[in-house]
Enzyme design. Structure first.
Site, PDB file in Angstrom:
ATOM      1  N   LYS A 168       2.189  -1.358   8.170  1.00 44.84           N
ATOM      2  CA  LYS A 168       1.455  -0.280   8.829  1.00 44.84           C
ATOM      3  C   LYS A 168       2.103   0.012  10.165  1.00 44.84           C
ATOM      4  CE  LYS A 168      -3.086  -0.739   6.653  1.00 44.84           C
ATOM      5  NZ  LYS A 168      -3.200   0.674   6.248  1.00 44.84           N
ATOM      6  N   LYS A 273      -6.611   5.274  -4.551  1.00 49.40           N
ATOM      7  CA  LYS A 273      -7.675   4.338  -4.190  1.00 49.40           C
ATOM      8  C   LYS A 273      -8.944   4.781  -4.922  1.00 49.40           C
ATOM      9  CE  LYS A 273      -6.102   3.051   0.480  1.00 49.40           C
ATOM     10  NZ  LYS A 273      -4.925   3.890   0.724  1.00 49.40           N
TER      11      LYS A 273
END
Length: 360
Positions: A168, A273
Site C-alpha cells: 500500500k 471484493k
C-alpha cells in the site's frame, strides 16, 4: 431432502482488533466490526449456516450509522422465507429481494443460506479449495506506516515464502516508498517476485502520470486505483497511456452499468471484493464482462473475519484463478474466529482436519 427450506435468521456482532495500526490512504484502522449472520431451521437445530456482513468504513454503500438497526430490520423481513434447495436459485432469489444498496448484507445472506444448503459445514460452493484442499496462491500485503515498519513487513513476507507482494502506498513520502520497492527489486527480479502496489486513490490526476512512470521502472505488475474513484475520463486517459497496468478497485463500487464502465475506462485489470460489490452473482458478472474484454482480474478480501474470508476463497477457487489472489488478511486480527484456514508458503489452504470456533 426437502425441495425448499423455511429459514430464520439471527446476527452476532464481533469487533475485531488489529494486531497493529493498519494504515491506508483513508486513515488508520484499529478495530473492525463484523456481523455474522446465522441461517437456521428450528426443526433442524444442529444444522446452521453462517455468513458475514462486514461493511467497510468509508467504502461500502451500507457503511451507515444505523447499520445494526437496518440489518435487524432486513433479517426480520426475511424470516420464514422459503428457499429452493438449489444454490443458483438461492442466489437469484437473494439478488431479487435484497437491495443493491446493501452489498455486504446480501453477500452475508448468500453465504449463510448456501452454507445451510450444504449441511452447515462451511462449504459454500463446489470448489477445489474446500473439496480437494487445493491451496490458492496469494499476495503478501504490506501495510502503510513508517519506513521501518514497512521494511520489517517486507522481510517477514519474504521469510514466509511469498513470491507476490502488494504494498500500500500514498501515506508516506513517495521517494521513501520507491526506496522500499527498489530494495525488494534489488534482491528479486520480476520473474522471482511479483510486485503490486495499491494507491487507494491517493494520487492527484496531475501527479499520477509522473508517479506511474517512476513505478514502471521497477517492473511493477500493477497499480490499484491510482486516482480517486469517479474520475472516469481521467482514469480512461491514464489507462490508455499508462506505462504499467492499472487495476480498478474502488471504481467498481455501486456501479450498475458494469459493461459501460469497463468500456469507458478500458482498464488492464479489475479487483473484486464480493462484500463491496454485492455478493457472488455480482462478482461473477464482473468477471464475465472483464474476460470478454481481455481484462485481467483477481479477488481480494475486504478485512472480513475468517467466515467471510472462507467464502471469498471458495468463490475465487470455484472460478479457477490463474494468478495470486488477495486473501491474506486472516492473521491481521487478535481475536479472529479460529478456523481451518492456514496461510503458509505464500498460499492459503483449507485444512479440513482443523476445527472452526463457534461464533459467539
Amino acid at each position: 431432502m426437502p425441495s425448499t427450506f423455511l429459514l430464520r435468521f439471527e446476527w452476532i456482532k464481533r469487533t475485531l482488533n488489529f494486531r497493529f495500526d493498519a494504515g491506508t490512504s483513508r486513515g488508520v484502522l484499529k478495530t473492525r466490526p463484523v456481523y455474522w449472520i446465522k441461517a437456521f431451521d428450528p426443526q433442524q437445530p444442529k444444522r446452521v449456516g453462517w455468513g458475514e456482513a462486514a461493511p467497510l468504513v468509508k467504502l461500502s454503500l451500507d457503511d451507515i450509522p444505523d447499520f445494526e438497526l437496518l440489518l435487524e430490520k432486513e433479517l426480520s423481513r426475511l424470516q420464514g422465507i422459503n428457499f429452493e434447495n438449489d444454490a443458483e436459485l438461492v442466489l437469484l432469489h437473494l439478488k431479487k429481494i435484497v437491495s443493491p444498496k446493501l452489498p455486504s448484507v446480501r453477500f452475508g445472506l448468500e453465504t449463510a443460506v448456501l452454507d445451510f444448503l450444504n449441511g452447515g459445514k462451511k462449504r459454500i460452493l463446489p470448489n477445489p479449495f474446500f473439496d480437494e484442499n487445493q491451496p490458492i496462491p496469494i499476495n503478501g500485503l504490506i501495510w502503510m506506516g513508517d519506513p521501518e515498519f514497512m521494511a520489517s513487513q517486507i522481510e517477514e513476507k519474504i521469510d514466509q515464502g511469498f513470491d507476490c507482494i502488494k504494498m500500500k502506498i500514498g501515506a508516506i513520502d513517495f521517494e521513501q516508498e520507491l526506496a522500499l520497492l527498489e530494495y525488494i527489486r534489488s534482491r528479486f527480479s520480476k520473474e522471482e517476485m511479483t510486485l503490486r502496489v495499491d494507491a487507494n486513490g491517493a494520487f492527484s490526476v496531475a501527479e499520477a502520470k509522473i508517479k506511474l512512470a517512476e513505478l514502471a521502472k521497477l517492473d511493477i505488475h500493477s497499480i490499484e486505483q491510482p486516482i480517486p474513484a469517479g474520475k472516469i475520463k481521467e482514469m480512461a486517459e491514464l489507462c490508455k497511456g499508462t506505462p504499467l497496468p492499472i487495476a480498478l478497485d474502488e471504481e467498481l463500487i455501486g456501479v450498475i452499468e458494469k459493461a459501460e464502465l469497463l468500456d469507458s475506462i478500458a482498464p488492464q485489470h479489475i479487483i473484486l471484493k464480493p462484500t463491496l460489490l454485492g455478493g457472488i452473482l455480482e462478482t461473477r458478472e464482473w468477471i464475465r464482462l472483464a474476460e470478454e474484454r481481455n481484462i485481467g482480474w483477481w479477488m481480494t478480501s475486504a478485512l472480513e473475519s475468517n467466515i467471510g474470508l472462507n467464502a471469498i476463497a471458495q468463490l475465487a477457487s470455484s472460478l479457477i484463478p490463474t494468478i495470486p489472489q488477495g486473501l491474506g488478511t486472516g492473521k491481521l486480527f487478535h481475536n479472529n474466529l479460529e478456523s481451518p484456514l492456514v496461510i503458509e508458503s505464500g498460499t492459503i489452504s483449507y485444512h479440513s482436519d482443523l476445527d472452526w470456533e463457534n461464533p459467539s
